[in-house]
Structure formats: structure tokens, C-alpha cells
Design a protein around this motif. Structure first.
Motif, mmCIF file in Angstrom:
data_model
loop_
_atom_site.group_PDB
_atom_site.id
_atom_site.type_symbol
_atom_site.label_atom_id
_atom_site.label_comp_id
_atom_site.label_asym_id
_atom_site.label_seq_id
_atom_site.Cartn_x
_atom_site.Cartn_y
_atom_site.Cartn_z
ATOM 1 N N LEU A 1 0.833 -1.198 0.000
ATOM 2 C CA LEU A 1 0.000 0.000 0.000
ATOM 3 C C LEU A 1 0.873 1.256 0.000
ATOM 4 O O LEU A 1 0.599 2.210 -0.733
ATOM 5 N N LEU A 2 1.925 1.254 0.778
ATOM 6 C CA LEU A 2 2.828 2.393 0.834
ATOM 7 C C LEU A 2 3.447 2.675 -0.538
ATOM 8 O O LEU A 2 3.510 3.829 -0.981
ATOM 9 N N ARG A 3 3.876 1.628 -1.247
ATOM 10 C CA ARG A 3 4.438 1.804 -2.593
ATOM 11 C C ARG A 3 3.419 2.412 -3.536
ATOM 12 O O ARG A 3 3.718 3.327 -4.304
ATOM 13 N N LYS A 4 2.186 1.890 -3.489
ATOM 14 C CA LYS A 4 1.134 2.393 -4.365
ATOM 15 C C LYS A 4 0.814 3.863 -4.073
ATOM 16 O O LYS A 4 0.665 4.667 -4.981
ATOM 17 N N VAL A 5 0.710 4.207 -2.797
ATOM 18 C CA VAL A 5 0.375 5.576 -2.403
ATOM 19 C C VAL A 5 1.477 6.540 -2.835
ATOM 20 O O VAL A 5 1.198 7.611 -3.375
ATOM 21 N N LYS A 6 2.718 6.159 -2.606
ATOM 22 C CA LYS A 6 3.829 7.040 -2.988
ATOM 23 C C LYS A 6 3.871 7.265 -4.496
ATOM 24 O O LYS A 6 4.143 8.378 -4.945
ATOM 25 N N LYS A 7 3.617 6.224 -5.270
ATOM 26 C CA LYS A 7 3.601 6.373 -6.730
ATOM 27 C C LYS A 7 2.520 7.345 -7.178
ATOM 28 O O LYS A 7 2.690 8.098 -8.112
ATOM 29 N N ARG A 8 1.402 7.288 -6.485
ATOM 30 C CA ARG A 8 0.243 8.086 -6.864
ATOM 31 C C ARG A 8 0.298 9.521 -6.324
ATOM 32 O O ARG A 8 -0.452 10.375 -6.748
ATOM 33 N N THR A 9 1.185 9.779 -5.375
ATOM 34 C CA THR A 9 1.284 11.097 -4.754
ATOM 35 C C THR A 9 1.969 12.073 -5.707
ATOM 36 O O THR A 9 3.057 11.797 -6.202
ATOM 37 N N LYS B 1 -6.722 14.215 -5.285
ATOM 38 C CA LYS B 1 -5.960 13.190 -6.028
ATOM 39 C C LYS B 1 -6.326 11.787 -5.573
ATOM 40 O O LYS B 1 -6.068 10.824 -6.281
ATOM 41 N N PHE B 2 -6.877 11.636 -4.376
ATOM 42 C CA PHE B 2 -7.330 10.356 -3.824
ATOM 43 C C PHE B 2 -6.255 9.278 -3.886
ATOM 44 O O PHE B 2 -6.533 8.114 -4.180
ATOM 45 N N MET B 3 -5.014 9.675 -3.608
ATOM 46 C CA MET B 3 -3.907 8.729 -3.709
ATOM 47 C C MET B 3 -4.027 7.571 -2.718
ATOM 48 O O MET B 3 -3.764 6.432 -3.062
ATOM 49 N N LEU B 4 -4.454 7.854 -1.495
ATOM 50 C CA LEU B 4 -4.618 6.787 -0.499
ATOM 51 C C LEU B 4 -5.914 6.013 -0.742
ATOM 52 O O LEU B 4 -5.935 4.787 -0.661
ATOM 53 N N THR B 5 -6.972 6.712 -1.083
ATOM 54 C CA THR B 5 -8.277 6.077 -1.316
ATOM 55 C C THR B 5 -8.204 5.074 -2.460
ATOM 56 O O THR B 5 -8.625 3.917 -2.321
ATOM 57 N N ILE B 6 -7.664 5.490 -3.581
ATOM 58 C CA ILE B 6 -7.572 4.613 -4.760
ATOM 59 C C ILE B 6 -6.626 3.448 -4.497
ATOM 60 O O ILE B 6 -6.919 2.294 -4.833
ATOM 61 N N THR C 1 -5.891 2.091 -1.645
ATOM 62 C CA THR C 1 -6.531 1.168 -0.712
ATOM 63 C C THR C 1 -7.525 0.265 -1.436
ATOM 64 O O THR C 1 -7.579 -0.942 -1.183
ATOM 65 N N ARG C 2 -8.305 0.831 -2.335
ATOM 66 C CA ARG C 2 -9.257 0.022 -3.115
ATOM 67 C C ARG C 2 -8.537 -1.008 -3.974
ATOM 68 O O ARG C 2 -8.975 -2.146 -4.086
ATOM 69 N N GLU C 3 -7.438 -0.600 -4.593
ATOM 70 C CA GLU C 3 -6.672 -1.542 -5.409
ATOM 71 C C GLU C 3 -6.152 -2.699 -4.558
ATOM 72 O O GLU C 3 -6.229 -3.859 -4.959
ATOM 73 N N LEU C 4 -5.606 -2.369 -3.401
ATOM 74 C CA LEU C 4 -5.071 -3.413 -2.521
ATOM 75 C C LEU C 4 -6.186 -4.319 -2.014
ATOM 76 O O LEU C 4 -5.999 -5.526 -1.882
ATOM 77 N N GLU C 5 -7.343 -3.742 -1.752
ATOM 78 C CA GLU C 5 -8.505 -4.524 -1.295
ATOM 79 C C GLU C 5 -8.844 -5.620 -2.308
ATOM 80 O O GLU C 5 -9.178 -6.741 -1.940
ATOM 81 N N ASN C 6 -8.731 -5.301 -3.594
ATOM 82 C CA ASN C 6 -9.026 -6.281 -4.640
ATOM 83 C C ASN C 6 -7.970 -7.379 -4.744
ATOM 84 O O ASN C 6 -8.245 -8.451 -5.263
ATOM 85 N N MET C 7 -6.767 -7.113 -4.246
ATOM 86 C CA MET C 7 -5.670 -8.075 -4.354
ATOM 87 C C MET C 7 -5.411 -8.848 -3.058
ATOM 88 O O MET C 7 -4.722 -9.859 -3.073
ATOM 89 N N LYS C 8 -5.929 -8.359 -1.947
ATOM 90 C CA LYS C 8 -5.491 -8.872 -0.647
ATOM 91 C C LYS C 8 -5.774 -10.354 -0.429
ATOM 92 O O LYS C 8 -4.953 -11.046 0.149
ATOM 93 N N ASP C 9 -6.909 -10.855 -0.899
ATOM 94 C CA ASP C 9 -7.210 -12.279 -0.691
ATOM 95 C C ASP C 9 -6.165 -13.168 -1.353
ATOM 96 O O ASP C 9 -5.716 -14.152 -0.771
#
Length: 132
Positions: free
Chosen positions: A37-45, A106-111, A113-121
């Protein structure tokens, strides 16, 4: 006629299951998910000065009875405005504030988090299989 079945591997598997430290497994999974999640958020920031991107942090992992908690946060004072959007205002000559426009978030954390939610299982399943 008799049939012989070798149950050594099954017994070893049973012993391994019984010896698993679920707390450390949960912490490992939570740390992995937080890092992703941290990697995704930083990329999107967005990068203006770089301060917002540098200030993303991960809290310590806390274990409870049925779940794990780890937080991703940004202590930059304007992070919330970049995430969710804000009004752009200007001061007029007489000192009043005038609304100029809405700056969308920009919804960097929101988006992320949703992406990770789809992958977490899938990620959790793979981690558990590795442990087994």
C-alpha cells in the motif's frame, strides 16, 4: 491382501500446522500488505516539492484477538487537502476572501486502498501457502 499407507508426510504436516505461530504469520502478512500500500500511495502522490511523498509513514503493527491493525498516514499539514480536494480562495484588496475554484482531490490513499482490497485475498492465500 493388505494395503500399506505411509502417513509420515501427513504427520509431519500436522505437526507443522500445530507449531505455526499465527501471530508472526499475521504480522508478516500485515507488513507485506502495508508495504504494498505504501508503494502504491507514494507512486500516486503528486510531486511538487517532494515533501508530501516523503512523509508517508507506516505505523507499528498491532495485534488484536481477530485482526491486525497497521496504519498508513501522512503528517504533512496539507495532505488531507491534496487527498480530498479543497477550495482555492484569494484575498481581495479589502481583506475579504473570494472563492476562485474547487481543486479536485488526487485520492492517492483512497484509490490505492481500493486496489489493494481487490488483491489482498490472493496475497494472503499465497503467504499462508508459503508458510505451510
Amino acid at each position: 491382501m493388505s494395503v500399506r499407507v505411509d502417513t509420515r508426510e501427513l504427520r509431519q504436516f500436522k505437526e507443522k500446522l500445530e507449531s505455526i505461530n499465527t501471530d508472526s504469520l499475521l504480522k508478516e502478512i500485515a507488513a507485506d500488505l502495508a508495504a504494498r500500500l505504501l508503494r502504491k500511495v507514494k507512486k500516486r502522490t503528486p510531486v511538487d516539492t517532494g515533501e508530501l511523498r516523503r512523509n508517508w509513514q507506516v505505523s507499528n503493527i498491532r495485534l488484536f484477538e481477530r485482526f491486525c491493525v497497521v496504519e498508513i498516514y501522512n503528517s504533512t499539514e496539507y495532505a488531507e487537502y491534496v487527498e480530498f480536494g479543497h477550495r482555492l480562495v484569494r484575498k481581495t484588496k479589502n481583506g475579504d476572501k473570494k472563492f476562485i475554484r474547487w481543486v479536485p482531490g488526487k485520492f492517492m490513499l483512497t484509490i490505492s486502498t481500493r486496489e489493494l482490497e481487490n488483491m489482498k485475498d490472493r496475497i494472503v492465500r499465497r503467504k499462508v501457502e508459503e508458510w505451510l
